[in-house]
Design a protein around this motif. Structure first.
Motif, PDB file in Angstrom:
ATOM      1  N   GLU A  56      -5.041  -0.113 -10.412  1.00 48.48           N
ATOM      2  CA  GLU A  56      -4.449   1.164 -10.791  1.00 48.48           C
ATOM      3  C   GLU A  56      -5.167   2.349 -10.153  1.00 48.48           C
ATOM      4  N   GLY A  57      -6.484   2.245 -10.005  1.00 46.49           N
ATOM      5  CA  GLY A  57      -7.245   3.389  -9.489  1.00 46.49           C
ATOM      6  C   GLY A  57      -7.352   3.369  -7.977  1.00 46.49           C
ATOM      7  N   ASP A  58      -8.045   2.379  -7.464  1.00 42.35           N
ATOM      8  CA  ASP A  58      -8.392   2.376  -6.033  1.00 42.35           C
ATOM      9  C   ASP A  58      -7.385   1.653  -5.159  1.00 42.35           C
ATOM     10  N   GLY A  59      -6.468   0.914  -5.749  1.00 39.78           N
ATOM     11  CA  GLY A  59      -5.547   0.124  -4.925  1.00 39.78           C
ATOM     12  C   GLY A  59      -6.238  -1.116  -4.393  1.00 39.78           C
ATOM     13  N   LEU A  60      -5.694  -1.679  -3.327  1.00 39.50           N
ATOM     14  CA  LEU A  60      -6.259  -2.904  -2.746  1.00 39.50           C
ATOM     15  C   LEU A  60      -7.607  -2.626  -2.076  1.00 39.50           C
ATOM     16  N   LEU A 114       3.026 -11.279  -2.178  1.00 42.86           N
ATOM     17  CA  LEU A 114       2.897  -9.814  -2.197  1.00 42.86           C
ATOM     18  C   LEU A 114       1.610  -9.455  -2.913  1.00 42.86           C
ATOM     19  N   LEU A 115       0.752  -8.687  -2.286  1.00 39.01           N
ATOM     20  CA  LEU A 115      -0.525  -8.313  -2.896  1.00 39.01           C
ATOM     21  C   LEU A 115      -0.421  -6.924  -3.511  1.00 39.01           C
ATOM     22  N   LEU A 116      -0.789  -6.801  -4.781  1.00 33.48           N
ATOM     23  CA  LEU A 116      -0.765  -5.511  -5.474  1.00 33.48           C
ATOM     24  C   LEU A 116      -2.181  -5.118  -5.865  1.00 33.48           C
ATOM     25  N   GLY A 117      -2.510  -3.837  -5.660  1.00 34.04           N
ATOM     26  CA  GLY A 117      -3.875  -3.385  -5.923  1.00 34.04           C
ATOM     27  C   GLY A 117      -4.050  -2.768  -7.290  1.00 34.04           C
ATOM     28  N   ALA A 164       0.450  -4.944   6.345  1.00 35.39           N
ATOM     29  CA  ALA A 164       0.462  -3.923   5.283  1.00 35.39           C
ATOM     30  C   ALA A 164       1.886  -3.388   5.192  1.00 35.39           C
ATOM     31  N   VAL A 165       2.425  -3.314   3.983  1.00 31.21           N
ATOM     32  CA  VAL A 165       3.802  -2.838   3.813  1.00 31.21           C
ATOM     33  C   VAL A 165       3.827  -1.747   2.744  1.00 31.21           C
ATOM     34  N   CYS A 166       4.781  -0.822   2.891  1.00 34.34           N
ATOM     35  CA  CYS A 166       4.873   0.250   1.891  1.00 34.34           C
ATOM     36  C   CYS A 166       6.297   0.378   1.364  1.00 34.34           C
ATOM     37  N   ILE A 167       6.385   0.983   0.191  1.00 32.05           N
ATOM     38  CA  ILE A 167       7.678   1.419  -0.345  1.00 32.05           C
ATOM     39  C   ILE A 167       7.764   2.904   0.035  1.00 32.05           C
ATOM     40  N   PRO A 168       8.757   3.272   0.839  1.00 32.17           N
ATOM     41  CA  PRO A 168       8.803   4.677   1.277  1.00 32.17           C
ATOM     42  C   PRO A 168       8.907   5.632   0.083  1.00 32.17           C
ATOM     43  N   THR A 224       0.842  -1.201   0.000  1.00 33.66           N
ATOM     44  CA  THR A 224       0.000   0.000   0.000  1.00 33.66           C
ATOM     45  C   THR A 224       0.877   1.250   0.000  1.00 33.66           C
ATOM     46  N   PRO A 225       0.432   2.315  -0.672  1.00 30.64           N
ATOM     47  CA  PRO A 225       1.206   3.560  -0.608  1.00 30.64           C
ATOM     48  C   PRO A 225       1.089   4.257   0.749  1.00 30.64           C
ATOM     49  N   ASP A 226       0.217   3.763   1.610  1.00 29.73           N
ATOM     50  CA  ASP A 226       0.032   4.369   2.932  1.00 29.73           C
ATOM     51  C   ASP A 226       1.366   4.340   3.696  1.00 29.73           C
ATOM     52  N   GLN A 227       1.925   5.510   3.929  1.00 30.21           N
ATOM     53  CA  GLN A 227       3.271   5.595   4.489  1.00 30.21           C
ATOM     54  C   GLN A 227       3.328   5.268   5.985  1.00 30.21           C
ATOM     55  N   SER A 228       2.155   5.003   6.584  1.00 30.83           N
ATOM     56  CA  SER A 228       2.197   4.557   7.983  1.00 30.83           C
ATOM     57  C   SER A 228       2.353   3.038   8.068  1.00 30.83           C
ATOM     58  N   ASP A 233       1.597  10.729  -4.491  1.00 32.89           N
ATOM     59  CA  ASP A 233       1.465   9.936  -3.261  1.00 32.89           C
ATOM     60  C   ASP A 233       1.530   8.435  -3.491  1.00 32.89           C
ATOM     61  N   SER A 234       1.762   8.003  -4.728  1.00 32.92           N
ATOM     62  CA  SER A 234       1.910   6.556  -4.958  1.00 32.92           C
ATOM     63  C   SER A 234       2.728   6.332  -6.222  1.00 32.92           C
ATOM     64  N   LEU A 235       3.189   5.087  -6.363  1.00 33.62           N
ATOM     65  CA  LEU A 235       3.871   4.677  -7.585  1.00 33.62           C
ATOM     66  C   LEU A 235       2.858   4.031  -8.515  1.00 33.62           C
ATOM     67  N   ASN A 236       3.170   4.027  -9.793  1.00 36.64           N
ATOM     68  CA  ASN A 236       2.404   3.217 -10.737  1.00 36.64           C
ATOM     69  C   ASN A 236       2.560   1.754 -10.295  1.00 36.64           C
ATOM     70  N   VAL A 237       1.535   0.940 -10.532  1.00 34.40           N
ATOM     71  CA  VAL A 237       1.562  -0.430 -10.002  1.00 34.40           C
ATOM     72  C   VAL A 237       2.754  -1.238 -10.544  1.00 34.40           C
ATOM     73  N   VAL A 238       3.194  -0.947 -11.771  1.00 34.70           N
ATOM     74  CA  VAL A 238       4.325  -1.700 -12.334  1.00 34.70           C
ATOM     75  C   VAL A 238       5.622  -1.294 -11.625  1.00 34.70           C
ATOM     76  N   ALA A 239       5.774   0.004 -11.387  1.00 32.74           N
ATOM     77  CA  ALA A 239       6.974   0.470 -10.674  1.00 32.74           C
ATOM     78  C   ALA A 239       6.990  -0.127  -9.268  1.00 32.74           C
ATOM     79  N   ALA A 240       5.821  -0.150  -8.621  1.00 28.93           N
ATOM     80  CA  ALA A 240       5.753  -0.735  -7.272  1.00 28.93           C
ATOM     81  C   ALA A 240       6.122  -2.219  -7.332  1.00 28.93           C
ATOM     82  N   ALA A 241       5.628  -2.913  -8.351  1.00 27.96           N
ATOM     83  CA  ALA A 241       5.940  -4.352  -8.484  1.00 27.96           C
ATOM     84  C   ALA A 241       7.446  -4.548  -8.660  1.00 27.96           C
TER      85      ALA A 241
HETATM   86  C1  LIG Z   1      -1.483   3.287  -8.431  1.00 28.86           C
HETATM   87  S1  LIG Z   1      -1.432   2.404  -6.960  1.00 28.86           S
HETATM   88  C2  LIG Z   1      -3.066   2.660  -6.318  1.00 28.86           C
HETATM   89  C3  LIG Z   1      -3.160   3.945  -5.590  1.00 28.86           C
HETATM   90  C4  LIG Z   1      -4.364   3.984  -4.687  1.00 28.86           C
HETATM   91  N1  LIG Z   1      -4.810   5.345  -4.573  1.00 28.86           N
HETATM   92  C5  LIG Z   1      -4.033   3.422  -3.291  1.00 28.86           C
HETATM   93  O1  LIG Z   1      -4.179   4.149  -2.325  1.00 28.86           O
HETATM   94  O2  LIG Z   1      -3.613   2.264  -3.199  1.00 28.86           O
HETATM   95  C6  LIG Z   1      -1.563   0.714  -7.445  1.00 28.86           C
HETATM   96  C7  LIG Z   1      -0.901  -0.238  -6.493  1.00 28.86           C
HETATM   97  O3  LIG Z   1       0.514  -0.080  -6.525  1.00 28.86           O
HETATM   98  C8  LIG Z   1       1.056  -0.399  -5.256  1.00 28.86           C
HETATM   99  N2  LIG Z   1       1.794   0.790  -4.760  1.00 28.86           N
HETATM  100  C9  LIG Z   1       1.865   1.998  -5.340  1.00 28.86           C
HETATM  101  N3  LIG Z   1       2.671   2.827  -4.638  1.00 28.86           N
HETATM  102  C10 LIG Z   1       3.128   2.092  -3.591  1.00 28.86           C
HETATM  103  C11 LIG Z   1       4.018   2.367  -2.487  1.00 28.86           C
HETATM  104  N4  LIG Z   1       4.612   3.556  -2.313  1.00 28.86           N
HETATM  105  N5  LIG Z   1       4.241   1.372  -1.597  1.00 28.86           N
HETATM  106  C12 LIG Z   1       3.688   0.149  -1.760  1.00 28.86           C
HETATM  107  N6  LIG Z   1       2.843  -0.151  -2.765  1.00 28.86           N
HETATM  108  C13 LIG Z   1       2.570   0.801  -3.674  1.00 28.86           C
HETATM  109  C14 LIG Z   1      -0.098  -0.778  -4.344  1.00 28.86           C
HETATM  110  O4  LIG Z   1      -0.244  -2.185  -4.324  1.00 28.86           O
HETATM  111  C15 LIG Z   1      -1.272  -0.123  -5.036  1.00 28.86           C
HETATM  112  O5  LIG Z   1      -2.478  -0.784  -4.733  1.00 28.86           O
END
Ligand SMILES: C[S@@+](CC[C@H](N)C(=O)[O-])C[C@H]1O[C@@H](n2cnc3c(N)ncnc32)[C@H](O)[C@@H]1O
Length: 272
Positions: free
Chosen positions: A221-225, A216-219, A236-240, A197-201, A251-259
């Motif tokens: 493009e729009g709403d995420g997981l 690893l669960l990826l959500g 829940a884990v994030c990429i800082p 998740t992009p959630d930095q907490s 506030d987030s990476l594209n899903v491919v970059a995150a992968a």
């Molecule tokens: C474009 S993001 C979705 C953004 C969406 N607003 C959210 O809050 O998840 C698509 C997916 O990429 C992954 N992702 C994107 N940025 C990330 C980050 N900084 N850390 C971890 N996962 C990230 C997550 O799995 C996310 O569900």
């Protein structure tokens, strides 16, 4: 040469019409491989060729492979190719392949030491290019399998196959039949499920112990997981993200970059 419904060229109709292709490919049990490299990789992976449609230039480069395909090979000029496909096919070669039976999730995960140690689980990705690119990351960075949610875009759609450069033939995958209970099956197979998740907490990925089997669960493009998967996952884990980017609203990476970042992170502690 005809592309009437009973013609072999009907397999190539409306290649840019996503809805038409979805129903046509499901009905006839086929998928399309595009470009010499991808066609070669599909054949090498054991996929059966229904027919090949290509321009003269590409017929020469693929001559060794096409030998023996007889009347399943259709060589046309560029204009005919474009008229059939509905767009200029830059890589000049298309192959209609038999769509294989997909294994079940249990078959792909296998038992304990015989199955993959690292898997990606994709929830409802909609973009075929993203699905293909995620498979390419998985293949390049040592992830053993991919599990798709029931509604995730098709890895064998032409664009997914093309963007993956054939990685969809190399990485085993399965589609869940049940979104609601899908994660429970993965956890029951001994995987620790990490929700990206992009959630930095959330816990930074590089601080999470990675022993044993990890999914690893990826959500999307729009709403995420979905909140169900986020809450059901073990952690829940994030990429800082850089604070400067966050202050600009990135506030987030594209899903491919995150992968890509996450699969590379998974190599730490992966069994060799
Ligand atoms: C474009 S993001 C979705 C953004 C969406 N607003 C959210 O809050 O998840 C698509 C997916 O990429 C992954 N992702 C994107 N940025 C990330 C980050 N900084 N850390 C971890 N996962 C990230 C997550 O799995 C996310 O569900």
């Amino acid at each position: 040469m005809s592309d009437a419904p009973d013609s072999p060229l009907a397999d190539y109709a409306g290649l840019r019409d996503v809805e038409l292709r979805k129903s046509l490919e499901a009905e006839h049990g086929l998928f399309i491989a595009e470009g010499e490299k991808v066609i070669r990789r599909a054949v090498a992976a054991g996929h059966r060729v229904r027919s090949v449609l290509l321009t003269r230039r590409w017929a020469a480069s693929l001559a060794d492979l096409l030998d023996g395909f007889g009347d399943r090979v259709h060589v046309v000029d560029d204009a005919t190719m474009e008229a059939i496909a509905g767009f200029p096919v830059h890589r000049g070669a298309l192959a209609a392949m038999e769509r294989p039976r997909l294994p079940s999730v249990a078959e792909v995960l296998g038992g304990g030491s015989f199955g993959p140690a690292r898997v990606l689980v994709l929830e409802d990705l909609v973009d075929h290019g993203n699905v293909g690119a995620v498979f390419r990351c998985a293949a390049a960075l040592g992830v053993g399998a991919v599990i798709l949610s029931p509604r995730c875009a098709d890895p064998l759609y032409r664009r997914s196959v093309k963007v993956s450069m054939g990685a969809v033939f190399a990485v085993p995958y399965a589609r869940m039949t049940d979104w609601y209970g899908g994660l429970a099956e993965i956890r029951a197979a001994g995987f620790r499920t990490l929700a990206l998740t992009p959630d930095q907490s959330a816990t930074p990925l590089d601080r999470v112990p990675l022993t044993g089997r990890v999914a690893l669960l990826l959500g999307s493009e729009g709403d995420g997981l979905s909140s169900r998967w986020l809450h059901e996952a073990d952690e829940a884990v994030c990429i800082p993200m850089s604070p400067a980017a966050m202050s600009l609203g990135v506030d987030s990476l594209n899903v491919v970059a995150a992968a890509a970042v996450a699969c590379h992170g998974l190599m730490r502690g992966a069994p060799v």
